[in-house]
Design a protein around this motif. Structure first.
Motif, PDB file in Angstrom:
ATOM      1  N   THR A  84      34.555  56.426  84.538  1.00 36.04           N
ATOM      2  CA  THR A  84      33.112  56.142  84.438  1.00 36.04           C
ATOM      3  C   THR A  84      32.715  54.886  85.208  1.00 36.04           C
ATOM      4  O   THR A  84      31.661  54.305  84.932  1.00 36.04           O
ATOM      5  CB  THR A  84      32.704  55.976  82.962  1.00 36.04           C
ATOM      6  OG1 THR A  84      33.342  54.800  82.425  1.00 36.04           O
ATOM      7  CG2 THR A  84      33.109  57.181  82.137  1.00 36.04           C
ATOM      8  N   PHE A  87      29.209  55.016  86.855  1.00 31.87           N
ATOM      9  CA  PHE A  87      28.146  54.968  85.847  1.00 31.87           C
ATOM     10  C   PHE A  87      28.041  53.567  85.254  1.00 31.87           C
ATOM     11  O   PHE A  87      26.929  53.050  85.039  1.00 31.87           O
ATOM     12  CB  PHE A  87      28.437  55.992  84.751  1.00 31.87           C
ATOM     13  CG  PHE A  87      27.400  56.033  83.661  1.00 31.87           C
ATOM     14  CD1 PHE A  87      26.281  56.842  83.781  1.00 31.87           C
ATOM     15  CD2 PHE A  87      27.535  55.248  82.522  1.00 31.87           C
ATOM     16  CE1 PHE A  87      25.313  56.878  82.779  1.00 31.87           C
ATOM     17  CE2 PHE A  87      26.581  55.276  81.521  1.00 31.87           C
ATOM     18  CZ  PHE A  87      25.465  56.098  81.652  1.00 31.87           C
ATOM     19  N   ASP A  88      29.177  52.947  84.990  1.00 30.46           N
ATOM     20  CA  ASP A  88      29.178  51.606  84.395  1.00 30.46           C
ATOM     21  C   ASP A  88      28.546  50.583  85.333  1.00 30.46           C
ATOM     22  O   ASP A  88      27.810  49.689  84.894  1.00 30.46           O
ATOM     23  CB  ASP A  88      30.605  51.184  84.048  1.00 30.46           C
ATOM     24  CG  ASP A  88      31.182  51.990  82.902  1.00 30.46           C
ATOM     25  OD1 ASP A  88      30.398  52.588  82.139  1.00 30.46           O
ATOM     26  OD2 ASP A  88      32.426  52.031  82.767  1.00 30.46           O
ATOM     27  N   GLN A 219      30.025  58.786  77.901  1.00 30.25           N
ATOM     28  CA  GLN A 219      29.495  58.439  79.218  1.00 30.25           C
ATOM     29  C   GLN A 219      30.052  57.155  79.824  1.00 30.25           C
ATOM     30  O   GLN A 219      30.126  57.050  81.053  1.00 30.25           O
ATOM     31  CB  GLN A 219      27.963  58.320  79.135  1.00 30.25           C
ATOM     32  CG  GLN A 219      27.270  59.598  78.713  1.00 30.25           C
ATOM     33  CD  GLN A 219      25.780  59.397  78.501  1.00 30.25           C
ATOM     34  OE1 GLN A 219      25.300  58.265  78.389  1.00 30.25           O
ATOM     35  NE2 GLN A 219      25.034  60.496  78.448  1.00 30.25           N
ATOM     36  N   SER A 220      30.425  56.180  79.002  1.00 32.88           N
ATOM     37  CA  SER A 220      30.702  54.853  79.553  1.00 32.88           C
ATOM     38  C   SER A 220      31.898  54.189  78.878  1.00 32.88           C
ATOM     39  O   SER A 220      31.878  53.923  77.672  1.00 32.88           O
ATOM     40  CB  SER A 220      29.468  53.949  79.393  1.00 32.88           C
ATOM     41  OG  SER A 220      29.756  52.629  79.770  1.00 32.88           O
TER      42      SER A 220
END
Length: 278
Positions: A84, A87-88, A219-220
């Motif tokens: 991730t 995204f992060d 997600q993260s």
């Protein structure tokens, strides 16, 4: 050659023998006092010169801190979402460029910013007792602004207590004396911590909560590890607050009450705590 009577010989040697006896007794007494002093130092966890002898692994609270550090590492390595990084990076960019604008998840945004308040609070609590520790306190606490509990955890676990004699403010380093002991700094930390608490709580809508859960579960990796990091940092705060209370001649039984309110409670203690003597 004139003979010396036994009585006169005893009288002649008696003062010398008495002096020798007194010196022997005094020497033995001095050695006994020294032994007792060394023994007292070794058995007093609060003495300033016991860092080399402090066996942290014999104290359950310190073993718990070490266990929390290992658990956090395991979560980061095996339980947090992986892959991730992109995204992060975008998440951090959003928080930095649009602070408190509702663009990023507000629950995580409050938590993420709290990870700046908590290391500063630890600096205020730990650096006055940093002298003579096995690990460099300034390095561990400074690195915790980026690495959180991964950096400060080993220091929290292994440090020797520094409560008696309490350090004087004039004996502290310039930064500790003028920043970490400053009431102005404490008020600023409490103000920002209170704002973060208000911002996070006021945005606890079902949508934001579900979005936060999705962040940390799917997600993260950053959100997951940061959340766990804040939990562990807050849980281990009680030990540092209690030691700081002892250093300032305050009953440490109240440490849990301050630590029970994450981020805000420890900052409140910094505002209310007595200043060290000059």
């Amino acid at each position: 050659m004139r003979a010396v009577s036994p009585a006169r010989a005893r009288a002649r040697w008696a003062p010398r023998a008495a002096g020798t006896t007194r010196r022997s007794v005094a020497s033995a007494s001095s050695r006994a006092v020294a032994v007792r002093a060394r023994t007292a130092v070794k058995t007093d966890d609060d003495a300033d010169d016991v860092a080399d002898d402090f066996e942290w692994y014999r104290k359950p609270s310190r073993v718990a801190i070490a266990g929390a550090w290992a658990t956090l590492g395991a979560v980061a390595a095996f339980a947090a979402p992986s892959g991730t990084s992109g995204f992060d990076a975008e998440l951090v960019k959003t928080i930095v460029t649009s602070p408190f604008g509702g663009v990023a998840n507000p629950v995580f945004e409050a938590l993420f910013n709290a990870l700046g308040v908590v290391p500063a609070t630890y600096a205020c609590l730990l650096l006055p007792g940093a002298k003579g520790q096995k690990l460099p306190a300034a390095l561990c606490v400074g690195a915790s602004f980026a690495l959180g509990f991964f950096a400060v955890g080993p220091y929290l676990a292994t440090r020797a207590p520094r409560t008696t004699p309490a350090p004087r403010r004039s004996e502290l380093g310039w930064v500790t004396r003028n920043v970490w002991e400053s009431k102005l700094n404490a008020v600023a930390l409490l103000g920002f911590a209170s704002f973060l608490a208000y911002y996070g709580v006021s945005n606890l809508s079902p949508e934001n909560v579900s979005g936060f859960i999705a962040l940390i579960r799917e997600q993260s990796m950053l959100a997951c590890v940061s959340t766990c990091d804040l939990v562990v940092l807050s849980a281990c705060m009680v030990d540092a607050i209690g030691e700081d209370m002892k250093r300032r001649n305050v009953d440490p039984s109240g440490a849990l009450a301050y630590a029970a309110v994450p981020v805000v409670g420890p900052a409140l203690w910094l505002v209310l705590r007595p200043s060290l003597e000059e």
